[in-house]
Design an enzyme around this catalytic site. Structure first.
Site, PDB file in Angstrom:
ATOM      1  N   PHE A 145      11.233 -19.570 -14.971  1.00  0.00           N
ATOM      2  CA  PHE A 145      10.539 -18.723 -15.943  1.00  0.00           C
ATOM      3  C   PHE A 145       9.322 -18.129 -15.257  1.00  0.00           C
ATOM      4  O   PHE A 145       8.411 -18.835 -14.840  1.00  0.00           O
ATOM      5  CB  PHE A 145      10.101 -19.488 -17.201  1.00  0.00           C
ATOM      6  N   ASP A 231       4.814 -19.687  -7.854  1.00  0.00           N
ATOM      7  CA  ASP A 231       4.318 -19.389  -9.204  1.00  0.00           C
ATOM      8  C   ASP A 231       3.717 -20.665  -9.790  1.00  0.00           C
ATOM      9  O   ASP A 231       4.427 -21.536 -10.290  1.00  0.00           O
ATOM     10  CB  ASP A 231       5.465 -18.866 -10.069  1.00  0.00           C
ATOM     11  N   LYS A 260      -3.063 -18.145 -16.650  1.00  0.00           N
ATOM     12  CA  LYS A 260      -3.360 -19.088 -17.724  1.00  0.00           C
ATOM     13  C   LYS A 260      -4.748 -19.744 -17.629  1.00  0.00           C
ATOM     14  O   LYS A 260      -5.739 -19.150 -18.010  1.00  0.00           O
ATOM     15  CB  LYS A 260      -2.261 -20.148 -17.787  1.00  0.00           C
TER      16      LYS A 260
HETATM   17  N1  PLP Z   1       5.089 -17.968 -14.812  1.00  0.00           N
HETATM   18  C1  PLP Z   1       5.143 -19.182 -15.368  1.00  0.00           C
HETATM   19  C2  PLP Z   1       5.511 -20.351 -14.523  1.00  0.00           C
HETATM   20  C3  PLP Z   1       4.868 -19.352 -16.735  1.00  0.00           C
HETATM   21  O1  PLP Z   1       4.942 -20.567 -17.271  1.00  0.00           O
HETATM   22  C4  PLP Z   1       4.518 -18.221 -17.498  1.00  0.00           C
HETATM   23  C5  PLP Z   1       4.237 -18.351 -18.944  1.00  0.00           C
HETATM   24  O2  PLP Z   1       4.585 -19.304 -19.599  1.00  0.00           O
HETATM   25  C6  PLP Z   1       4.468 -16.973 -16.876  1.00  0.00           C
HETATM   26  C7  PLP Z   1       4.756 -16.889 -15.527  1.00  0.00           C
HETATM   27  C8  PLP Z   1       4.136 -15.730 -17.649  1.00  0.00           C
HETATM   28  O3  PLP Z   1       2.787 -15.653 -17.924  1.00  0.00           O
HETATM   29  P1  PLP Z   1       2.274 -14.616 -19.048  1.00  0.00           P
HETATM   30  O4  PLP Z   1       2.839 -15.079 -20.353  1.00  0.00           O
HETATM   31  O5  PLP Z   1       0.768 -14.703 -18.978  1.00  0.00           O
HETATM   32  O6  PLP Z   1       2.783 -13.265 -18.648  1.00  0.00           O
END
Ligand code: PLP
Length: 412
Positions: A145, A231, A260
């Protein structure tokens, strides 16, 4: 014009009637937060066991972060990057020093930071690795994700993220997560410019890879001249018991992606970090964002990260994560309803012994809420449990008591 909400029911009806139906929230309407606690509009207090998907690691409305927000908001909030501002450079140096990189590129949402990382890896692939134009491949993991943009969902294996949203962006190759043989094979393709993974797959249900997987991935990337794009949007900023989840295996990604908790949940801030050889492939005019690197975000990031360091939140997450998993293992001995507990630090999940399609995990979360604890299923039968990292040992035990009593009653 409605000026104030008078009941949860009213707020829910408003959202249902006037908001897009792109989420399925628990029926709780929150109005205030402080540290590990949230309050609903009727005044009921809850432990927050989601932390806005790990964005409020420092706890809700941390006084120091709110102070930084207010102080900066009174001075200057946005200039765009058409001009310099007196806060961005400070934040860039701070994050570069904290995480050990030459350069930082600030964006807003996590998805935007991932998009930035994709562009960086591709451009690096063409200009440094010598990949033929438009042939670059980024290797991704099944069940990843990384966000919701059309490019990012092109790299997703989740039908609910993809169905109906094609056509998709080419240039991604998907392999099994936590599978070294698959990694070895995929990275040998000379057109691969990046390996884009999460150190723990959060949304997939807090899937922790085998010890050594990240290290092998980093070594294979080096061997094949592939950029390791990590990520850490959900796992970073002390969540897993170290500043980064990659730190558990002493892995230093080529491209680090954070979001975040970088702002303590105060406003959307994300950042991509890399050394000069990679970051400087992007030239003026090739990438940007009106709000990216704004002085308000910059001031908040420095304070939010300093809070994490000053309050030793990584150590607290490591210690209390052990306490939490011990308690959940104890619960597993008392009931067959909990099949598994897994996680690192205070990013954990319990797997409910039922089919992924069943309502059991959702019903348990509704019951947790009734008993003053907010959590949410990730996928079907998996419940993620991730409180703010400022939680105390006494509070963790109180929360485990709530979880235990709800689960044991549900089992009867
Ligand atoms: N990458 C990871 C690992 C995430 O957990 C999330 C959101 O849950 C995102 C990217 C996406 O972040 P955003 O919702 O701020 O676009």
């Amino acid at each position: 014009m409605i000026t104030a909400i008078t009941s949860s029911q009213e707020a829910i009806e408003l959202e249902e009637n006037y908001g897009a139906h792109n989420y399925h929230p628990l029926p709780v309407v929150l109005t205030r937060g402080d540290g590990v606690f949230l309050w609903d509009v009727e005044g009921k207090r809850y432990y927050d066991f989601l932390s806005a998907y790990s964005a409020v690691n420092q706890g809700h409305c941390h006084p120091r972060i709110i102070h930084a927000l207010i102080a900066q908001a009174k001075e200057l909030t946005l200039t765009s990057r058409a001009f310099y501002n007196d806060k961005l450079g400070i934040a860039e140096k701070y994050v570069c020093d904290t995480f050990g990189y030459d350069k930082a590129l600030f964006m807003n949402s996590g998805a935007e930071a991932n998009e930035t990382a994709i562009k960086l890896a591709r451009k690096w692939g063409y200009t440094k690795k010598g990949i033929e134009d438009n042939k670059a491949v980024i290797v991704v993991a099944r069940k990843n994700f990384h966000g919701r943009t059309t490019t990012i969902i092109s790299a997703s294996s989740d039908p609910s993220a993809r169905n109906g949203f094609g056509p998709f962006m080419p240039g991604f190759e998907m392999i099994e997560y936590d599978n070294v043989a698959a990694l070895r094979q995929a990275l040998a393709n000379p057109n691969v410019c990046g390996l884009w993974i999460e150190p723990i797959q959060g949304e997939a249900g807090v899937y922790v890879p085998q010890p050594g997987y990240l290290k092998v991935a980093a070594d294979l990337c080096k061997q094949h001249s592939v950029l390791l794009m990590m990520d850490e949007i959900q796992t970073g900023i002390a969540r897993t018991g170290m500043m980064l989840a990659s730190d558990h295996e002493e892995v230093h990604p080529d491209i680090l992606i954070l979001g975040k908790a970088l702002s303590g949940g105060v406003l959307p801030v994300s950042v991509v970090l890399a050394d000069d050889e990679i970051m400087l492939v992007i030239k003026p005019g090739e990438h940007g964002s009106t709000f990216g690197g704004n002085p308000l975000a910059a001031a908040i990031v420095v304070e939010a990260l300093q809070v994490v360091k000053d309050e030793n939140l990584a150590v607290n997450a490591a210690n209390l994560g052990e306490v939490f998993r011990d308690r959940m293992k104890g619960l597993m001995e008392k009931t067959s309803l909990v099949k598994l507990v897994r996680g690192k630090g205070l990013l954990n999940a319990i797997v409910i012994n039922d089919s992924p399609e069943s309502e059991t995990a959702w019903n348990l979360c509704v019951q947790f809420a009734a008993h003053g604890l907010l959590a949410k299923p990730t996928h079907g039968n998996i419940i993620r449990l991730a409180p703010p990292l400022v939680i105390t040992e006494e509070q963790i035990h109180e929360c485990c008591d709530i979880i235990e009593s709800v689960v044991l009653k549900y089992n009867q």
